[in-house]
Design an enzyme around this catalytic site. Sequence first.
Site, PDB file in Angstrom:
ATOM      1  N   SER A  67       0.824  -1.205   0.000  1.00 58.33           N
ATOM      2  CA  SER A  67       0.000   0.000   0.000  1.00 58.33           C
ATOM      3  C   SER A  67       0.863   1.262   0.000  1.00 58.33           C
ATOM      4  O   SER A  67       0.568   2.247  -0.682  1.00 58.33           O
ATOM      5  CB  SER A  67      -0.927  -0.003   1.218  1.00 58.33           C
ATOM      6  OG  SER A  67      -1.639   1.204   1.333  1.00 58.33           O
ATOM      7  N   GLY A  72       2.086   5.911  -0.611  1.00 60.94           N
ATOM      8  CA  GLY A  72       2.932   6.580   0.357  1.00 60.94           C
ATOM      9  C   GLY A  72       2.408   6.375   1.765  1.00 60.94           C
ATOM     10  O   GLY A  72       1.421   5.666   1.995  1.00 60.94           O
ATOM     11  N   GLN A  75      -0.237   8.440   7.297  1.00 63.49           N
ATOM     12  CA  GLN A  75      -0.103   8.956   8.655  1.00 63.49           C
ATOM     13  C   GLN A  75       1.376   9.016   9.038  1.00 63.49           C
ATOM     14  O   GLN A  75       2.064   7.989   9.011  1.00 63.49           O
ATOM     15  CB  GLN A  75      -0.851   8.071   9.649  1.00 63.49           C
ATOM     16  CG  GLN A  75      -2.364   8.073   9.446  1.00 63.49           C
ATOM     17  CD  GLN A  75      -3.054   7.134  10.410  1.00 63.49           C
ATOM     18  OE1 GLN A  75      -2.430   6.257  10.980  1.00 63.49           O
ATOM     19  NE2 GLN A  75      -4.341   7.319  10.586  1.00 63.49           N
ATOM     20  N   GLU A  93       5.600   2.256  14.750  1.00 61.52           N
ATOM     21  CA  GLU A  93       6.697   1.348  14.380  1.00 61.52           C
ATOM     22  C   GLU A  93       6.295   0.437  13.222  1.00 61.52           C
ATOM     23  O   GLU A  93       7.119   0.111  12.356  1.00 61.52           O
ATOM     24  CB  GLU A  93       7.111   0.497  15.584  1.00 61.52           C
ATOM     25  CG  GLU A  93       8.267  -0.443  15.256  1.00 61.52           C
ATOM     26  CD  GLU A  93       8.786  -1.212  16.459  1.00 61.52           C
ATOM     27  OE1 GLU A  93       9.437  -2.257  16.240  1.00 61.52           O
ATOM     28  OE2 GLU A  93       8.549  -0.777  17.606  1.00 61.52           O
TER      29      GLU A  93
END
Length: 294
Positions: A67, A72, A75, A93
Amino acid sequence: MNDDLSKRRLGRGLAALIGEMDQSAPVGAAKPTINPDRLVPIEFISRNPRNPRRTFNEADLQDLASSIRQHGIVQPVVVRTVSDGRFEIIAGERRWRAAQLSGLVEIPVIVRDVDDKTALEIAIVENVQRADLNPLEEALGYDQLIAEHGYTQNDLGEIIGKSRSHVANSLRLLKLPEPVRDMLSSGSLSAGHARALVSTSDPSGLARTIVAKGMSVRDAERLAQNDIKAQNDPRPAGARKDEKDSDTLALERTLSDTLGLEVSIAHRGGGGQVRIAYKSLEQLEEICRLLERR
């Protein structure tokens, strides 16, 4: 400002921060944009060793990486400065790991100036709200805040938006032996299964039975209750007739009527014992005569 009030305000601030990051746009509307503070080379960012999350599903990471290659990072990763030009992850993470898999050389970040305690709080809030922690990781995170920063169960409930009983039940999981905790981490056991085993005499053995038989949580609770009742019952196992099934009780009655003596049957796995009670030498001799005829 007293400490309790400070913690309550801090909890609402953390929830607001994570809530803002997780806010979903209405169907058909453009996704809200969260402006990052900067783009940072990915090699200048390191994971937080105190992050309560330890397990990352490889297939999920690959899906997220795919994705990211197309769209990009939507969030930004929340970080804090640890030295000149280097940063440590507070929240995000999983996105950072997937970005590495996708081949990104830099990622968007939001920089927050927070201490160890607040960084841990934010990590727990984010992971709990996104259901990213397994039950054991969640319990260990709560335990770390209590042990290192003096939080009460009520404090934690306010910070993460859960009840005090939810926190208490999570912490109970830490009383389980290592084999059961491993099953919990791997997903073989749910938190509901595991909580039922906390007060039993052999949590590891019962956990293996639950997994092998594919028991529901309700079945596991019944199994645990029978074990706990057995611990609290001073009578020998063969005398606990209330725990025997109807077929066993019927067979005991038939044998007792046939012999004229009290007969008890105790199952042990694939085998068991049949006990015949006698009150005199004459009754013992009669039992021997009956056995000899067979």
